[in-house]
Design a protein around this motif. Structure first.
Motif, PDB file in Angstrom:
ATOM      1  N   ASP A 126       0.880  -1.203   0.061  1.00 23.21           N
ATOM      2  CA  ASP A 126      -0.229  -0.007   0.051  1.00 23.21           C
ATOM      3  C   ASP A 126       1.016   1.154   0.110  1.00 23.21           C
ATOM      4  O   ASP A 126       2.092   1.118   0.013  1.00 23.21           O
ATOM      5  CB  ASP A 126      -0.841  -0.031   1.035  1.00 23.21           C
ATOM      6  CG  ASP A 126      -0.401   0.209   2.453  1.00 23.21           C
ATOM      7  OD1 ASP A 126       0.880   0.439   2.541  1.00 23.21           O
ATOM      8  OD2 ASP A 126      -1.122  -0.102   3.476  1.00 23.21           O
ATOM      9  N   ALA A 127       0.073   2.366  -0.203  1.00 29.85           N
ATOM     10  CA  ALA A 127       0.748   3.686  -0.207  1.00 29.85           C
ATOM     11  C   ALA A 127       1.827   4.100   1.169  1.00 29.85           C
ATOM     12  O   ALA A 127       2.595   4.785   1.029  1.00 29.85           O
ATOM     13  CB  ALA A 127      -0.024   5.009  -0.288  1.00 29.85           C
ATOM     14  N   ALA A 128       1.195   3.447   2.072  1.00 31.65           N
ATOM     15  CA  ALA A 128       2.037   3.805   3.477  1.00 31.65           C
ATOM     16  C   ALA A 128       3.213   2.981   3.696  1.00 31.65           C
ATOM     17  O   ALA A 128       3.888   3.156   4.806  1.00 31.65           O
ATOM     18  CB  ALA A 128       1.135   3.706   4.824  1.00 31.65           C
ATOM     19  N   GLY A 129       3.717   1.918   2.659  1.00 35.77           N
ATOM     20  CA  GLY A 129       4.441   1.274   2.866  1.00 35.77           C
ATOM     21  C   GLY A 129       4.388  -0.371   3.433  1.00 35.77           C
ATOM     22  O   GLY A 129       5.072  -1.049   3.537  1.00 35.77           O
ATOM     23  N   GLY A 130       3.160  -0.456   3.608  1.00 34.63           N
ATOM     24  CA  GLY A 130       2.714  -1.691   4.415  1.00 34.63           C
ATOM     25  C   GLY A 130       2.694  -2.687   3.193  1.00 34.63           C
ATOM     26  O   GLY A 130       2.475  -2.530   2.032  1.00 34.63           O
ATOM     27  N   ARG A 131       3.142  -4.037   3.721  1.00 32.35           N
ATOM     28  CA  ARG A 131       3.301  -5.245   2.784  1.00 32.35           C
ATOM     29  C   ARG A 131       2.411  -6.587   3.291  1.00 32.35           C
ATOM     30  O   ARG A 131       2.661  -6.517   4.709  1.00 32.35           O
ATOM     31  CB  ARG A 131       4.641  -5.637   2.568  1.00 32.35           C
ATOM     32  CG  ARG A 131       5.317  -4.548   1.641  1.00 32.35           C
ATOM     33  CD  ARG A 131       6.922  -4.825   1.672  1.00 32.35           C
ATOM     34  NE  ARG A 131       7.197  -6.183   1.227  1.00 32.35           N
ATOM     35  CZ  ARG A 131       7.623  -6.495   0.053  1.00 32.35           C
ATOM     36  NH1 ARG A 131       8.346  -5.463  -0.527  1.00 32.35           N
ATOM     37  NH2 ARG A 131       7.939  -7.651  -0.191  1.00 32.35           N
ATOM     38  N   VAL A 132       1.719  -7.096   2.549  1.00 32.44           N
ATOM     39  CA  VAL A 132       1.183  -8.365   3.028  1.00 32.44           C
ATOM     40  C   VAL A 132       1.543  -9.565   2.144  1.00 32.44           C
ATOM     41  O   VAL A 132       1.314  -9.219   0.881  1.00 32.44           O
ATOM     42  CB  VAL A 132      -0.242  -8.386   3.478  1.00 32.44           C
ATOM     43  CG1 VAL A 132      -1.143  -8.136   2.333  1.00 32.44           C
ATOM     44  CG2 VAL A 132      -0.607  -9.409   4.373  1.00 32.44           C
ATOM     45  N   ASP A 133       1.770 -10.595   2.599  1.00 33.44           N
ATOM     46  CA  ASP A 133       2.203 -11.791   1.841  1.00 33.44           C
ATOM     47  C   ASP A 133       1.180 -12.834   2.138  1.00 33.44           C
ATOM     48  O   ASP A 133       1.167 -13.379   3.242  1.00 33.44           O
ATOM     49  CB  ASP A 133       3.512 -12.355   1.908  1.00 33.44           C
ATOM     50  CG  ASP A 133       4.024 -13.354   1.026  1.00 33.44           C
ATOM     51  OD1 ASP A 133       3.095 -13.624  -0.056  1.00 33.44           O
ATOM     52  OD2 ASP A 133       5.300 -13.758   1.068  1.00 33.44           O
ATOM     53  N   ILE A 134       0.455 -13.213   1.230  1.00 37.59           N
ATOM     54  CA  ILE A 134      -0.902 -14.247   1.517  1.00 37.59           C
ATOM     55  C   ILE A 134      -0.722 -15.390   0.626  1.00 37.59           C
ATOM     56  O   ILE A 134      -0.452 -15.274  -0.717  1.00 37.59           O
ATOM     57  CB  ILE A 134      -2.193 -13.696   1.382  1.00 37.59           C
ATOM     58  CG1 ILE A 134      -2.356 -12.319   2.209  1.00 37.59           C
ATOM     59  CG2 ILE A 134      -3.264 -14.484   1.576  1.00 37.59           C
ATOM     60  CD1 ILE A 134      -3.294 -11.574   2.202  1.00 37.59           C
ATOM     61  N   ALA A 135      -0.876 -16.631   1.110  1.00 32.12           N
ATOM     62  CA  ALA A 135      -1.048 -17.828   0.403  1.00 32.12           C
ATOM     63  C   ALA A 135      -2.342 -17.413  -0.678  1.00 32.12           C
ATOM     64  O   ALA A 135      -3.291 -17.322  -0.292  1.00 32.12           O
ATOM     65  CB  ALA A 135      -1.010 -19.090   0.983  1.00 32.12           C
ATOM     66  N   ALA A 136      -2.196 -17.742  -1.891  1.00 29.91           N
ATOM     67  CA  ALA A 136      -3.331 -17.520  -2.818  1.00 29.91           C
ATOM     68  C   ALA A 136      -4.488 -18.478  -2.658  1.00 29.91           C
ATOM     69  O   ALA A 136      -5.649 -18.048  -2.642  1.00 29.91           O
ATOM     70  CB  ALA A 136      -2.854 -17.816  -4.260  1.00 29.91           C
ATOM     71  N   ARG A 137      -4.164 -19.586  -1.965  1.00 30.73           N
ATOM     72  CA  ARG A 137      -5.308 -20.501  -1.644  1.00 30.73           C
ATOM     73  C   ARG A 137      -6.082 -20.045  -0.619  1.00 30.73           C
ATOM     74  O   ARG A 137      -7.236 -20.293  -0.646  1.00 30.73           O
ATOM     75  CB  ARG A 137      -4.509 -21.809  -1.354  1.00 30.73           C
ATOM     76  CG  ARG A 137      -4.054 -22.075   0.037  1.00 30.73           C
ATOM     77  CD  ARG A 137      -3.441 -23.318   0.534  1.00 30.73           C
ATOM     78  NE  ARG A 137      -2.464 -23.143   1.459  1.00 30.73           N
ATOM     79  CZ  ARG A 137      -2.537 -22.775   2.596  1.00 30.73           C
ATOM     80  NH1 ARG A 137      -3.799 -22.281   3.190  1.00 30.73           N
ATOM     81  NH2 ARG A 137      -1.652 -22.571   3.534  1.00 30.73           N
TER      82      ARG A 137
END
Length: 172
Positions: free
Chosen positions: A107-118
């Motif tokens: 996101d624009a605030a630098g947040g990152r989230v990594d999620i399993a596509a399943r």
């Protein structure tokens, strides 16, 4: 059958089962280590603590992050961490296909989230909540990269949902 919801928050409906599996495997390994060590006459308090620590480490590895989403956000709560992004302010998205298919959102605030596509494909309500935020990001013009990846993922999820409806109705 949808994802569990509470006050507008949607959770991964498969996470409790995955937590039970992780805990069961961890407990099984711990029991086997204790039995094996006791069988050879070497179980001591220090070794018991070592085996318990090893089992706890296995639990940390086996239990996936719990994914939840609400209006304009998605979060992944791991045993040791919590990450989240504003889905209505996304700047980048990436769907890495393969054996362990992952979706990375930034996101624009630098947040990152990594999620399993399943997690997204197995929880249509969760995906719908995320998709609403993605639409807002597109409308605002903040989503600069990854829109094609998200459209492909949406088509994949829609195809799976349609296949499920056909199977349930006996048409496939």
């Amino acid at each position: 059958m949808g994802s569990s919801t509470r006050a507008g928050v949607v959770h991964d409906r498969h996470w409790p089962r995955e937590l039970r599996y992780g805990a069961a495997w961890s407990a099984l390994v711990l029991a086997l280590l204790f039995v094996t060590d006791a069988g050879v006459g070497g179980l001591s308090p220090v070794r018991a603590a070592l085996w318990t620590g090893l089992s706890a480490l296995l639990l940390v590895v086996l239990v996936p992050a719990r994914v939840s989403a609400g209006q304009g956000w998605i979060a992944a709560h791991g045993i040791l961490s919590r990450t989240s992004v504003r889905t209505d302010r996304l700047v980048a998205a990436e769907w890495a296909e393969g054996v362990s298919s992952r979706v990375l959102l930034c996101d624009a605030a630098g947040g990152r989230v990594d999620i399993a596509a399943r997690v997204l494909t197995g929880n249509p309500l969760l995906w719908h909540t995320v998709e609403e935020g993605v639409r807002h990001s597109c409308a605002r013009g903040t989503l600069r990269t990854g829109n094609d990846d998200l459209r492909r993922l949406a088509r994949c999820i829609d195809t799976d949902k349609a296949r499920g409806v056909f199977q349930a109705s006996g048409l496939e």
